[in-house]
Design a protein around this motif. Structure first.
Motif, short mmCIF file in Angstrom:
data_model
loop_
_atom_site.label_atom_id
_atom_site.label_comp_id
_atom_site.label_asym_id
_atom_site.label_seq_id
_atom_site.Cartn_x
_atom_site.Cartn_y
_atom_site.Cartn_z
N ALA A 126 0.84 -1.21 0.00
CA ALA A 126 0.00 0.00 0.00
C ALA A 126 0.87 1.26 0.00
O ALA A 126 0.57 2.23 -0.70
N ALA A 127 1.95 1.24 0.75
CA ALA A 127 2.85 2.39 0.81
C ALA A 127 3.49 2.65 -0.55
O ALA A 127 3.56 3.80 -1.00
N LYS A 128 3.92 1.60 -1.22
CA LYS A 128 4.51 1.77 -2.55
C LYS A 128 3.47 2.27 -3.54
O LYS A 128 3.76 3.12 -4.37
N TYR A 129 2.26 1.75 -3.47
CA TYR A 129 1.20 2.14 -4.40
C TYR A 129 0.80 3.60 -4.23
O TYR A 129 0.52 4.29 -5.20
N LEU A 130 0.77 4.06 -2.97
CA LEU A 130 0.35 5.44 -2.69
C LEU A 130 1.53 6.42 -2.62
O LEU A 130 1.31 7.61 -2.42
N PHE A 131 2.76 5.92 -2.76
CA PHE A 131 3.96 6.75 -2.69
C PHE A 131 4.08 7.45 -1.34
O PHE A 131 4.35 8.65 -1.27
N VAL A 132 3.84 6.71 -0.27
CA VAL A 132 3.98 7.23 1.09
C VAL A 132 4.77 6.22 1.92
O VAL A 132 5.07 5.13 1.46
N SER A 133 5.09 6.60 3.14
CA SER A 133 5.83 5.71 4.02
C SER A 133 4.90 4.68 4.66
O SER A 133 3.68 4.85 4.70
N ARG A 134 5.51 3.62 5.18
CA ARG A 134 4.73 2.61 5.90
C ARG A 134 4.11 3.21 7.16
O ARG A 134 2.99 2.86 7.53
N ALA A 135 4.83 4.14 7.80
CA ALA A 135 4.29 4.80 9.00
C ALA A 135 3.03 5.59 8.64
O ALA A 135 2.07 5.62 9.42
N HIS A 136 3.02 6.21 7.47
CA HIS A 136 1.84 6.96 7.05
C HIS A 136 0.66 6.02 6.81
O HIS A 136 -0.49 6.37 7.13
N ILE A 137 0.93 4.85 6.28
CA ILE A 137 -0.15 3.86 6.09
C ILE A 137 -0.75 3.48 7.43
O ILE A 137 -1.97 3.39 7.58
N HIS A 138 0.10 3.28 8.45
CA HIS A 138 -0.41 2.95 9.78
C HIS A 138 -1.25 4.10 10.33
O HIS A 138 -2.29 3.87 10.98
N LYS A 139 -0.86 5.35 10.08
CA LYS A 139 -1.66 6.50 10.52
C LYS A 139 -3.00 6.53 9.80
O LYS A 139 -4.03 6.84 10.41
N LEU A 140 -3.00 6.23 8.50
CA LEU A 140 -4.26 6.20 7.75
C LEU A 140 -5.18 5.10 8.25
O LEU A 140 -6.39 5.28 8.33
N LEU A 141 -4.61 3.97 8.62
CA LEU A 141 -5.40 2.88 9.19
C LEU A 141 -6.00 3.29 10.54
O LEU A 141 -7.18 3.05 10.81
N ALA A 142 -5.19 3.95 11.37
CA ALA A 142 -5.65 4.37 12.69
C ALA A 142 -6.74 5.44 12.58
O ALA A 142 -7.67 5.48 13.39
N ALA A 143 -6.63 6.29 11.54
CA ALA A 143 -7.62 7.36 11.34
C ALA A 143 -8.88 6.85 10.66
O ALA A 143 -9.87 7.59 10.55
N GLY A 144 -8.85 5.61 10.18
CA GLY A 144 -10.02 5.05 9.52
C GLY A 144 -10.13 5.41 8.05
O GLY A 144 -11.16 5.17 7.42
N LYS A 145 -9.10 6.00 7.48
CA LYS A 145 -9.13 6.37 6.06
C LYS A 145 -8.84 5.18 5.16
O LYS A 145 -9.19 5.19 3.99
N LEU A 146 -8.19 4.16 5.71
CA LEU A 146 -7.99 2.89 5.03
C LEU A 146 -8.59 1.80 5.91
O LEU A 146 -8.56 1.89 7.13
N VAL A 147 -9.12 0.78 5.26
CA VAL A 147 -9.75 -0.32 5.97
C VAL A 147 -8.78 -1.50 5.97
O VAL A 147 -8.28 -1.90 4.93
N GLY A 148 -8.52 -2.00 7.16
CA GLY A 148 -7.62 -3.14 7.27
C GLY A 148 -8.14 -4.14 8.29
O GLY A 148 -8.87 -3.79 9.21
#
Length: 72
Positions: free
Chosen positions: A6-28
């Protein structure tokens, strides 16, 4: 989809993906083992990317000189 994918696909860091998951912007789905990685829903990643691209386009469109009156 893994956090790294997901981080590679969105061009963001893995830490940012975890923040998006915690904020509910991504579903995991939480990992089955405490040290495992969450399984991220591909549709939520696609939706997030589409929303971010639309926001970027809207911002860039608002910054053009076409919005300024002539002669200024």
């Amino acid at each position: 989809m893994t956090v790294e994918e997901a981080a590679k696909y969105l061009f963001v860091s893995r830490a940012h993906i975890h923040k998006l998951l915690a904020a509910g912007k991504l579903v995991g789905r939480l990992p089955e083992v405490p040290t495992g990685q969450p399984d991220i829903d591909v549709a939520s990643v696609e939706t997030y990317r589409t929303e971010m691209e639309a926001a970027q386009r809207a911002y860039l469109d608002s910054q053009t000189e076409d919005n300024d009156p002539l002669g200024l």
